[in-house]
Motif scaffolding. Structure first.
Motif, PDB file in Angstrom:
ATOM      1  N   LEU A 236      -1.416   2.444  -0.226  1.00 52.67           N
ATOM      2  CA  LEU A 236      -1.604   2.446   1.227  1.00 52.67           C
ATOM      3  C   LEU A 236      -1.920   1.048   1.743  1.00 52.67           C
ATOM      4  O   LEU A 236      -1.436   0.646   2.807  1.00 52.67           O
ATOM      5  N   LYS A 237      -2.730   0.320   0.989  1.00 50.87           N
ATOM      6  CA  LYS A 237      -3.069  -1.045   1.389  1.00 50.87           C
ATOM      7  C   LYS A 237      -1.817  -1.913   1.452  1.00 50.87           C
ATOM      8  O   LYS A 237      -1.620  -2.695   2.399  1.00 50.87           O
ATOM      9  N   ALA A 238      -0.940  -1.762   0.455  1.00 52.38           N
ATOM     10  CA  ALA A 238       0.293  -2.545   0.431  1.00 52.38           C
ATOM     11  C   ALA A 238       1.192  -2.169   1.609  1.00 52.38           C
ATOM     12  O   ALA A 238       1.800  -3.039   2.244  1.00 52.38           O
ATOM     13  N   ALA A 239       1.265  -0.886   1.913  1.00 52.19           N
ATOM     14  CA  ALA A 239       2.095  -0.435   3.032  1.00 52.19           C
ATOM     15  C   ALA A 239       1.547  -0.948   4.358  1.00 52.19           C
ATOM     16  O   ALA A 239       2.311  -1.326   5.255  1.00 52.19           O
ATOM     17  N   GLU A 240       0.216  -0.976   4.477  1.00 51.77           N
ATOM     18  CA  GLU A 240      -0.414  -1.462   5.701  1.00 51.77           C
ATOM     19  C   GLU A 240      -0.073  -2.923   5.949  1.00 51.77           C
ATOM     20  O   GLU A 240       0.077  -3.356   7.102  1.00 51.77           O
ATOM     21  N   GLU A 241       0.056  -3.684   4.868  1.00 52.98           N
ATOM     22  CA  GLU A 241       0.369  -5.103   4.996  1.00 52.98           C
ATOM     23  C   GLU A 241       1.864  -5.335   5.243  1.00 52.98           C
ATOM     24  O   GLU A 241       2.252  -6.337   5.846  1.00 52.98           O
ATOM     25  N   GLU A 242       2.687  -4.390   4.788  1.00 53.38           N
ATOM     26  CA  GLU A 242       4.139  -4.590   4.862  1.00 53.38           C
ATOM     27  C   GLU A 242       4.747  -4.097   6.170  1.00 53.38           C
ATOM     28  O   GLU A 242       5.683  -4.707   6.701  1.00 53.38           O
ATOM     29  N   TYR A 243       4.228  -2.987   6.723  1.00 48.82           N
ATOM     30  CA  TYR A 243       4.860  -2.358   7.885  1.00 48.82           C
ATOM     31  C   TYR A 243       3.999  -2.465   9.137  1.00 48.82           C
ATOM     32  O   TYR A 243       2.762  -2.484   9.046  1.00 48.82           O
ATOM     33  N   PRO A 244       4.617  -2.507  10.306  1.00 50.21           N
ATOM     34  CA  PRO A 244       3.851  -2.558  11.554  1.00 50.21           C
ATOM     35  C   PRO A 244       2.994  -1.303  11.734  1.00 50.21           C
ATOM     36  O   PRO A 244       3.367  -0.209  11.301  1.00 50.21           O
ATOM     37  N   GLU A 245       1.858  -1.470  12.378  1.00 50.92           N
ATOM     38  CA  GLU A 245       0.938  -0.358  12.604  1.00 50.92           C
ATOM     39  C   GLU A 245       1.604   0.796  13.348  1.00 50.92           C
ATOM     40  O   GLU A 245       1.422   1.968  13.005  1.00 50.92           O
ATOM     41  N   ALA A 246       2.403   0.463  14.359  1.00 48.92           N
ATOM     42  CA  ALA A 246       3.068   1.504  15.152  1.00 48.92           C
ATOM     43  C   ALA A 246       4.044   2.306  14.300  1.00 48.92           C
ATOM     44  O   ALA A 246       4.175   3.525  14.466  1.00 48.92           O
ATOM     45  N   TRP A 247       4.732   1.640  13.381  1.00 49.89           N
ATOM     46  CA  TRP A 247       5.666   2.348  12.493  1.00 49.89           C
ATOM     47  C   TRP A 247       4.924   3.346  11.616  1.00 49.89           C
ATOM     48  O   TRP A 247       5.389   4.469  11.415  1.00 49.89           O
TER      49      TRP A 247
ATOM     50  N   ARG B 266       5.456  16.620  12.040  1.00 50.72           N
ATOM     51  CA  ARG B 266       6.419  17.434  12.795  1.00 50.72           C
ATOM     52  C   ARG B 266       7.334  18.214  11.860  1.00 50.72           C
ATOM     53  O   ARG B 266       7.674  19.368  12.118  1.00 50.72           O
ATOM     54  N   GLY B 267       7.746  17.575  10.778  1.00 53.31           N
ATOM     55  CA  GLY B 267       8.656  18.223   9.842  1.00 53.31           C
ATOM     56  C   GLY B 267       7.960  19.005   8.756  1.00 53.31           C
ATOM     57  O   GLY B 267       8.600  19.524   7.842  1.00 53.31           O
ATOM     58  N   ASN B 268       6.613  19.103   8.861  1.00 53.22           N
ATOM     59  CA  ASN B 268       5.800  19.796   7.856  1.00 53.22           C
ATOM     60  C   ASN B 268       6.056  19.223   6.459  1.00 53.22           C
ATOM     61  O   ASN B 268       6.144  19.946   5.475  1.00 53.22           O
ATOM     62  N   LYS B 269       6.175  17.890   6.389  1.00 57.95           N
ATOM     63  CA  LYS B 269       6.377  17.176   5.118  1.00 57.95           C
ATOM     64  C   LYS B 269       5.175  16.273   4.876  1.00 57.95           C
ATOM     65  O   LYS B 269       5.265  15.048   4.921  1.00 57.95           O
ATOM     66  N   ARG B 270       4.039  16.890   4.639  1.00 59.92           N
ATOM     67  CA  ARG B 270       2.788  16.130   4.557  1.00 59.92           C
ATOM     68  C   ARG B 270       2.591  15.548   3.148  1.00 59.92           C
ATOM     69  O   ARG B 270       1.732  16.002   2.392  1.00 59.92           O
ATOM     70  N   ASN B 271       3.389  14.548   2.823  1.00 56.78           N
ATOM     71  CA  ASN B 271       3.200  13.849   1.552  1.00 56.78           C
ATOM     72  C   ASN B 271       3.614  12.396   1.728  1.00 56.78           C
ATOM     73  O   ASN B 271       4.450  12.061   2.577  1.00 56.78           O
ATOM     74  N   TRP B 272       3.012  11.532   0.919  1.00 55.07           N
ATOM     75  CA  TRP B 272       3.222  10.102   1.099  1.00 55.07           C
ATOM     76  C   TRP B 272       4.645   9.670   0.779  1.00 55.07           C
ATOM     77  O   TRP B 272       5.195   8.772   1.417  1.00 55.07           O
ATOM     78  N   ARG B 273       5.285  10.297  -0.199  1.00 58.52           N
ATOM     79  CA  ARG B 273       6.649   9.903  -0.557  1.00 58.52           C
ATOM     80  C   ARG B 273       7.595  10.055   0.632  1.00 58.52           C
ATOM     81  O   ARG B 273       8.460   9.202   0.857  1.00 58.52           O
ATOM     82  N   TYR B 274       7.418  11.115   1.378  1.00 61.54           N
ATOM     83  CA  TYR B 274       8.266  11.341   2.553  1.00 61.54           C
ATOM     84  C   TYR B 274       8.006  10.261   3.605  1.00 61.54           C
ATOM     85  O   TYR B 274       8.939   9.703   4.189  1.00 61.54           O
ATOM     86  N   ILE B 275       6.737   9.968   3.846  1.00 60.55           N
ATOM     87  CA  ILE B 275       6.368   8.955   4.838  1.00 60.55           C
ATOM     88  C   ILE B 275       6.867   7.574   4.414  1.00 60.55           C
ATOM     89  O   ILE B 275       7.414   6.814   5.224  1.00 60.55           O
ATOM     90  N   GLU B 276       6.697   7.273   3.147  1.00 68.21           N
ATOM     91  CA  GLU B 276       7.144   5.971   2.643  1.00 68.21           C
ATOM     92  C   GLU B 276       8.658   5.829   2.756  1.00 68.21           C
ATOM     93  O   GLU B 276       9.178   4.749   3.068  1.00 68.21           O
ATOM     94  N   ALA B 277       9.386   6.927   2.529  1.00 69.37           N
ATOM     95  CA  ALA B 277      10.847   6.891   2.647  1.00 69.37           C
ATOM     96  C   ALA B 277      11.265   6.591   4.081  1.00 69.37           C
ATOM     97  O   ALA B 277      12.237   5.857   4.317  1.00 69.37           O
ATOM     98  N   ILE B 278      10.529   7.139   5.046  1.00 66.55           N
ATOM     99  CA  ILE B 278      10.815   6.855   6.461  1.00 66.55           C
ATOM    100  C   ILE B 278      10.627   5.370   6.744  1.00 66.55           C
ATOM    101  O   ILE B 278      11.471   4.712   7.366  1.00 66.55           O
ATOM    102  N   LEU B 279       9.517   4.819   6.277  1.00 62.17           N
ATOM    103  CA  LEU B 279       9.219   3.406   6.513  1.00 62.17           C
ATOM    104  C   LEU B 279      10.263   2.492   5.864  1.00 62.17           C
ATOM    105  O   LEU B 279      10.700   1.506   6.463  1.00 62.17           O
ATOM    106  N   ARG B 280      10.659   2.830   4.653  1.00 64.09           N
ATOM    107  CA  ARG B 280      11.669   2.017   3.967  1.00 64.09           C
ATOM    108  C   ARG B 280      13.002   2.077   4.697  1.00 64.09           C
ATOM    109  O   ARG B 280      13.715   1.062   4.799  1.00 64.09           O
ATOM    110  N   ARG B 281      13.355   3.261   5.193  1.00 69.36           N
ATOM    111  CA  ARG B 281      14.619   3.397   5.918  1.00 69.36           C
ATOM    112  C   ARG B 281      14.604   2.556   7.184  1.00 69.36           C
ATOM    113  O   ARG B 281      15.575   1.854   7.486  1.00 69.36           O
ATOM    114  N   TRP B 282      13.497   2.629   7.919  1.00 68.81           N
ATOM    115  CA  TRP B 282      13.394   1.829   9.138  1.00 68.81           C
ATOM    116  C   TRP B 282      13.454   0.337   8.817  1.00 68.81           C
ATOM    117  O   TRP B 282      14.039  -0.454   9.553  1.00 68.81           O
TER     118      TRP B 282
END
Length: 234
Positions: free
Chosen positions: A166-177, A187-203
């Motif tokens: 999480l610390k690494a992600a906080e440094e890599e991606y904008p807060e709003a993202w 919203r998609g009922n996908k409450r896991n970090w892998r899903y969230i991280e995949a969104i950030l990487r795609r963006w």
């Protein structure tokens, strides 16, 4: 889940404010908060007597509400506290602290005409009680949560290994993202970090849109009106 067979002909109905089906429905971006409000609305409609308010303990012991708010790795109590706070910030619920001779307890009512009447009746019928409404800032004015808070509230307990991620992600991606990625996961009922991280990487790889779905002034106005004054005529 099997397809729903339909409501029986003798189904009973619970009044729901019409405003909830319009601009306010567009503004509520947390489906769990919406489910929480609908359940509280129903529970309140089942109450009888002069002081028909819902105590925090009553809400904690409601099985349906517990299933709605529960998340892996978090206690039902913590999850309910978060969702009730979120729902109250949206202006859908009113939250009061009651100081009595037997101690301090908390009550909730839907922010409707019937809910406000119930709270006023409690105040008028028990002058020996000190009843204080818990005031909350609107979501836009609230302090933005950091990535660790978002994880704890929406996914669960932070271990030492996930803390480094999480610390690494906080440094890599904008807060709003990060906030929007968590919101999309909820919203998609996908409450896991892998899903969230995949969104950030795609963006990060493909680029992110300008987010025109955010910040429509008429939606904010509708929510702010409910937060301040409650549902009109309900």
């Amino acid at each position: 889940m099997a397809p729903f067979a339909g409501f029986p002909d003798d189904s009973k109905y619970t009044p729901v404010p019409n405003l909830l089906f319009g601009s306010l429905l567009e503004e509520i971006d947390d489906p769990v908060a919406l489910k929480c409000f609908l359940r509280v609305l129903w529970l309140h409609s089942q109450k009888r007597g002069a002081r028909n308010v819902l105590t925090r303990d009553e809400l904690l012991t409601d099985r349906t509400l517990a299933r709605v708010v529960s998340t892996p790795g978090s206690s039902t109590e913590a999850a309910l506290e978060f969702v009730l706070d979120r729902t109250a910030r949206l202006g859908l619920l009113m939250h009061f602290k009651v100081d009595s001779d037997s101690g301090l307890y908390e009550v909730y009512v839907p922010n409707t005409r019937n809910g406000r009447r119930a709270a006023q009746t409690l105040k008028d019928s028990r002058p020996d009680l000190t009843i204080t409404e818990v005031q909350r800032d609107a979501p836009e004015a609230a302090t933005k949560p950091n990535i660790f808070t978002l994880y704890e509230k929406n996914i669960g307990v932070i271990t030492s290994s996930i803390a480094d991620v999480l610390k690494a992600a906080e440094e890599e991606y904008p807060e709003a993202w990060i906030e929007e990625a968590f919101l999309e996961a909820v919203r998609g009922n996908k409450r896991n970090w892998r899903y969230i991280e995949a969104i950030l990487r795609r963006w990060n790889t493909e680029g992110k849109g300008d987010g025109e779905h955010r910040g429509h002034s008429e939606k904010v106005d509708a929510r702010e009106r409910i937060r301040r004054y409650g549902f009109p005529g309900t």
